[in-house]
Design an enzyme around this catalytic site. Structure first.
Site, PDB file in Angstrom:
ATOM      1  N   HIS A   1       2.366 156.041  13.701  1.00  0.00           N
ATOM      2  CA  HIS A   1       2.509 157.292  14.486  1.00  0.00           C
ATOM      3  C   HIS A   1       2.902 158.671  13.954  1.00  0.00           C
ATOM      4  CE1 HIS A   1       3.596 159.071  18.517  1.00  0.00           C
ATOM      5  NE2 HIS A   1       5.055 159.210  17.884  1.00  0.00           N
TER       6      HIS A   1
ATOM      7  N   ASP B   1       2.885 164.234  19.324  1.00  0.00           N
ATOM      8  CA  ASP B   1       3.641 163.617  20.379  1.00  0.00           C
ATOM      9  C   ASP B   1       4.238 164.191  21.461  1.00  0.00           C
ATOM     10  OD1 ASP B   1       5.428 160.640  20.356  1.00  0.00           O
ATOM     11  OD2 ASP B   1       6.787 162.059  20.747  1.00  0.00           O
TER      12      ASP B   1
END
Length: 292
Positions: free
Chosen positions: A272, A104
């Site tokens: 994610h 991320d």
């Protein structure tokens, strides 16, 4: 979790960067994403440390690292500056060359670190992102709905900061709990650590400035690389969650191949938060790639 690791705070690039370090062997730097801290690696750090010297760091603005204040163009949180933090951290710890695993926001810092300092980075594993420039330029309604926080956090201060500070637990759960796996992947210890750090003075400002930089000064730096034909030189493994928005809205492998010369990768049966959803798979694929 983090057995035989020690905490360190190192002055790097003029601020204190917090990390945990442990293990033996070649160095690998682990960088986390939003709204988390280095603790995202707690499920794989001990195993990595059997073969590597592992440095799990908190980015500036996050965790127990310093949180510089707001500037007019968010320059305190450009990925160029954040990358230099980590480069100097590793140098202070005695590592001039190292590999990186990053998720991320941390992967955006890793991208800039490898671009600006190619002689320092051996190999990189980047998790569930496409390049920042590609994601902004290709934003559509599906992505905007899934990643609404990208556009909320870049609003002028103090609105987003004030709303985060008014209910940090609500913000944390609202961001992390609405993804494909809900809150199931996160241990109680991890959630407590993320919440503790989100409540620290300056944390909301750091988060917002990180995102403001990515929507402004970072895009300038990325476009300059494209215009000059500069590409990442180190081997790159890109992994993304097949249930996540990045894989649905973009072509991660193709996008990274457009900015790097040596790219491989594929999806994983995950959302994610790959390090906490499928740690065993991440470890397996990463160790094969990182091995000399």
């Amino acid at each position: 979790m983090f057995t035989r690791f020690e905490h360190k705070k190192i002055v790097a690039n003029g601020i204190n960067i917090h990390c945990r370090i442990g293990g033996n062997g070649p160095a690998i730097l682990l960088l986390h994403g939003h709204p988390q801290t280095h603790f995202i690696w707690h499920k794989i750090a001990d195993d990595l440390a059997t073969q590597y010297t592992v440095v799990a760091a908190d980015l500036r603005g996050y965790g127990d690292s310093d949180k510089p204040g707001k500037t007019a163009n968010a320059s305190n949180y450009s990925k160029r500056v954040m990358a230099l933090d980590q480069l100097e951290l590793m140098s202070q710890l005695g590592f001039e060359r190292f590999s990186i695993m990053a998720h991320d926001r941390g992967a955006r810092v890793a991208h800039r670190l490898a671009q600006d300092h190619p002689d320092s980075v051996l190999r990189m594993v980047l998790l569930d992102i496409a390049p920042t420039l590609a994601m902004y330029e290709q934003t559509n309604q599906e992505f905007a709905r899934a990643y609404w926080h990208w556009f909320f956090l870049i609003r002028p201060a103090p609105l987003p900061e004030s709303l985060i500070e008014s209910d940090p637990e609500g913000y944390l759960r609202g961001i992390m709990g609405v993804r494909s796996s809900g809150l199931r992947p996160f241990s109680d210890a991890a959630m407590a650590e993320y919440l503790r750090c989100l409540k620290l003075p300056g944390a909301a400002t750091g988060i917002c400035e990180d995102y403001r930089a990515s929507a402004g000064i970072d895009l300038e730096h990325d476009r300059a690389d494209v215009d000059a034909g500069r590409k990442l030189e180190c081997p790159l493994l890109v992994l993304w969650g097949e249930q996540g928005a990045v894989g649905r809205c973009f072509s991660p492998l193709l996008e990274w191949q457009s900015v790097a010369n040596d790219v491989s990768g594929h999806s994983l049966p995950s959302g994610h938060y790959i390090p906490e959803e499928v740690p065993e798979l991440l470890l397996d694929h990463s160790l094969k790639f990182l091995a000399p």
